[in-house]
Write a protein that holds these residues in place. Sequence first.
Motif, PDB file in Angstrom:
ATOM      1  N   THR A   6     -35.327  38.039 101.424  1.00 54.93           N
ATOM      2  CA  THR A   6     -33.788  37.808 101.891  1.00 54.93           C
ATOM      3  C   THR A   6     -32.712  38.625 100.966  1.00 54.93           C
ATOM      4  O   THR A   6     -33.038  38.805  99.921  1.00 54.93           O
ATOM      5  N   GLY A   7     -31.506  38.590 101.716  1.00 47.96           N
ATOM      6  CA  GLY A   7     -30.394  39.059 100.765  1.00 47.96           C
ATOM      7  C   GLY A   7     -29.233  39.050 101.776  1.00 47.96           C
ATOM      8  O   GLY A   7     -29.280  38.991 103.130  1.00 47.96           O
ATOM      9  N   GLY A   8     -28.100  39.005 101.120  1.00 51.92           N
ATOM     10  CA  GLY A   8     -26.932  38.928 101.911  1.00 51.92           C
ATOM     11  C   GLY A   8     -26.583  40.473 102.806  1.00 51.92           C
ATOM     12  O   GLY A   8     -27.203  41.379 102.460  1.00 51.92           O
ATOM     13  N   ILE A   9     -25.831  40.349 103.625  1.00 48.05           N
ATOM     14  CA  ILE A   9     -25.432  41.566 104.586  1.00 48.05           C
ATOM     15  C   ILE A   9     -25.043  42.660 103.463  1.00 48.05           C
ATOM     16  O   ILE A   9     -24.051  42.433 102.563  1.00 48.05           O
TER      17      ILE A   9
ATOM     18  N   ASP B 219     -44.834  31.291 100.043  1.00 47.04           N
ATOM     19  CA  ASP B 219     -45.530  31.123  98.799  1.00 47.04           C
ATOM     20  C   ASP B 219     -44.469  31.743  97.516  1.00 47.04           C
ATOM     21  O   ASP B 219     -44.283  31.137  96.595  1.00 47.04           O
ATOM     22  N   VAL B 220     -43.765  32.799  98.038  1.00 46.69           N
ATOM     23  CA  VAL B 220     -43.031  33.417  97.090  1.00 46.69           C
ATOM     24  C   VAL B 220     -41.615  33.529  97.621  1.00 46.69           C
ATOM     25  O   VAL B 220     -41.654  34.378  99.116  1.00 46.69           O
ATOM     26  N   VAL B 221     -40.584  33.671  97.077  1.00 41.18           N
ATOM     27  CA  VAL B 221     -39.170  34.117  97.756  1.00 41.18           C
ATOM     28  C   VAL B 221     -38.424  35.162  96.880  1.00 41.18           C
ATOM     29  O   VAL B 221     -38.380  34.902  95.645  1.00 41.18           O
ATOM     30  N   VAL B 222     -38.269  36.176  97.626  1.00 40.33           N
ATOM     31  CA  VAL B 222     -37.756  37.264  97.023  1.00 40.33           C
ATOM     32  C   VAL B 222     -36.407  37.442  97.481  1.00 40.33           C
ATOM     33  O   VAL B 222     -36.122  37.946  98.631  1.00 40.33           O
ATOM     34  N   VAL B 223     -35.405  37.542  96.463  1.00 41.96           N
ATOM     35  CA  VAL B 223     -33.580  37.774  96.855  1.00 41.96           C
ATOM     36  C   VAL B 223     -33.354  39.053  96.514  1.00 41.96           C
ATOM     37  O   VAL B 223     -33.556  39.284  95.153  1.00 41.96           O
ATOM     38  N   VAL B 224     -32.813  39.796  97.293  1.00 37.07           N
ATOM     39  CA  VAL B 224     -32.364  40.950  96.826  1.00 37.07           C
ATOM     40  C   VAL B 224     -30.890  41.002  96.632  1.00 37.07           C
ATOM     41  O   VAL B 224     -30.004  40.221  97.505  1.00 37.07           O
TER      42      VAL B 224
ATOM     43  N   LEU C 204     -29.404  32.781  95.323  1.00 40.48           N
ATOM     44  CA  LEU C 204     -30.352  32.889  93.857  1.00 40.48           C
ATOM     45  C   LEU C 204     -30.934  31.644  93.594  1.00 40.48           C
ATOM     46  O   LEU C 204     -31.851  31.420  92.875  1.00 40.48           O
ATOM     47  N   GLU C 205     -30.500  30.309  93.921  1.00 44.01           N
ATOM     48  CA  GLU C 205     -31.239  29.047  93.735  1.00 44.01           C
ATOM     49  C   GLU C 205     -32.365  29.059  94.359  1.00 44.01           C
ATOM     50  O   GLU C 205     -33.239  28.306  93.722  1.00 44.01           O
ATOM     51  N   ILE C 206     -32.717  29.705  95.517  1.00 43.50           N
ATOM     52  CA  ILE C 206     -33.888  29.660  96.174  1.00 43.50           C
ATOM     53  C   ILE C 206     -34.852  30.810  95.731  1.00 43.50           C
ATOM     54  O   ILE C 206     -36.078  30.598  96.046  1.00 43.50           O
ATOM     55  N   ALA C 207     -34.603  31.727  94.896  1.00 46.50           N
ATOM     56  CA  ALA C 207     -35.248  32.840  94.244  1.00 46.50           C
ATOM     57  C   ALA C 207     -36.422  32.477  93.540  1.00 46.50           C
ATOM     58  O   ALA C 207     -36.131  31.725  92.173  1.00 46.50           O
ATOM     59  N   ASP C 208     -37.535  32.952  93.632  1.00 46.59           N
ATOM     60  CA  ASP C 208     -38.574  33.080  92.641  1.00 46.59           C
ATOM     61  C   ASP C 208     -38.577  34.216  92.127  1.00 46.59           C
ATOM     62  O   ASP C 208     -38.718  34.515  90.697  1.00 46.59           O
ATOM     63  N   ILE C 209     -38.223  35.353  92.486  1.00 46.79           N
ATOM     64  CA  ILE C 209     -37.924  36.585  92.165  1.00 46.79           C
ATOM     65  C   ILE C 209     -36.775  37.258  92.524  1.00 46.79           C
ATOM     66  O   ILE C 209     -36.390  37.164  93.891  1.00 46.79           O
ATOM     67  N   VAL C 210     -35.935  37.928  91.892  1.00 49.34           N
ATOM     68  CA  VAL C 210     -34.474  38.477  92.011  1.00 49.34           C
ATOM     69  C   VAL C 210     -34.621  40.068  91.686  1.00 49.34           C
ATOM     70  O   VAL C 210     -35.283  40.538  90.795  1.00 49.34           O
ATOM     71  N   ILE C 211     -34.459  40.859  92.614  1.00 46.90           N
ATOM     72  CA  ILE C 211     -34.181  42.299  92.654  1.00 46.90           C
ATOM     73  C   ILE C 211     -32.868  42.542  92.671  1.00 46.90           C
ATOM     74  O   ILE C 211     -32.122  42.563  93.797  1.00 46.90           O
TER      75      ILE C 211
ATOM     76  N   ARG D 253     -41.422  48.278  92.552  1.00 43.39           N
ATOM     77  CA  ARG D 253     -43.022  48.591  92.123  1.00 43.39           C
ATOM     78  C   ARG D 253     -43.292  47.612  91.144  1.00 43.39           C
ATOM     79  O   ARG D 253     -44.676  47.180  91.187  1.00 43.39           O
ATOM     80  N   ASP D 254     -42.613  47.127  90.210  1.00 44.02           N
ATOM     81  CA  ASP D 254     -42.873  46.183  89.199  1.00 44.02           C
ATOM     82  C   ASP D 254     -43.046  44.683  90.055  1.00 44.02           C
ATOM     83  O   ASP D 254     -43.979  44.041  90.018  1.00 44.02           O
ATOM     84  N   VAL D 255     -42.193  44.397  91.136  1.00 48.68           N
ATOM     85  CA  VAL D 255     -42.101  43.212  91.904  1.00 48.68           C
ATOM     86  C   VAL D 255     -43.636  43.351  92.818  1.00 48.68           C
ATOM     87  O   VAL D 255     -44.195  42.304  92.711  1.00 48.68           O
ATOM     88  N   TRP D 256     -44.033  44.655  93.235  1.00 53.28           N
ATOM     89  CA  TRP D 256     -45.057  44.757  93.824  1.00 53.28           C
ATOM     90  C   TRP D 256     -46.502  44.371  93.061  1.00 53.28           C
ATOM     91  O   TRP D 256     -47.346  43.541  93.370  1.00 53.28           O
ATOM     92  N   ALA D 257     -46.466  44.714  91.905  1.00 50.00           N
ATOM     93  CA  ALA D 257     -47.630  44.492  90.861  1.00 50.00           C
ATOM     94  C   ALA D 257     -47.682  43.060  90.669  1.00 50.00           C
ATOM     95  O   ALA D 257     -48.751  42.654  90.861  1.00 50.00           O
TER      96      ALA D 257
END
Length: 202
Positions: A7-10, A125-130, A166-173, A187-191
């Motif tokens: 997820t991420g904001g508009i 399982d994992v939340v990624v926030v852009v 950001l509060e719900i993020a396991d990983i932030v990009i 690529r790092d996140v994919w690994a």
Amino acid sequence: MLSVGLTGGIGAGKSEVSRLLVECGAVLIDADRIAREVVEPGTDGLAAVVEAFGQEVLLPGGGLDRPALGAIVFADPEKLSVLNAIVHPLVGARSRELEDAAPKDAVVVHDVPLLAENALAPLYDVVVVVDVSPATQLDRLVRLRGMSEEDARARMAAQATREKRLEIADIVIDNDVPLERLERSVRDVWAELSGRARGAQE
């Protein structure tokens, strides 16, 4: 299988991140695309929308007139709730079908714009926030999407705050960076994600 909520904001660049993850090997389930599919002509979803909002939300060819429907629901929270009650269960069911069809060792990325707003983080399982700054969001919406500044600010204000995401993020990009740095980050996140998926299989 690893289920990832993205997820991420508009204007944050979530679509670019999802594209890069697919290039790495992710299975993408796009909630926006499914939301359009479940109200295509001939679907039960479209029939339910017309029953709730009337024939005026149809185009002459029988498709959904999205601007007309938007004008109705975004001016009235109760009507928006009615629409969501029709569409969200259909999107959820189709998303589960697609996830069930994915390979057992897959990283399945659910592109969900309103993940924070609808408190959906526990489903993954994992939340990624852009993440980008509000100034970057505003610049992209005005410069790249042609919105007025007033409209852009209104769209941003209608979403969850940056802090809530950001509060719900396991990983932030971080996407306040040039594309080449974003590509390295993805690529790092994919690994990390593919490592977690392998671990889940063991």
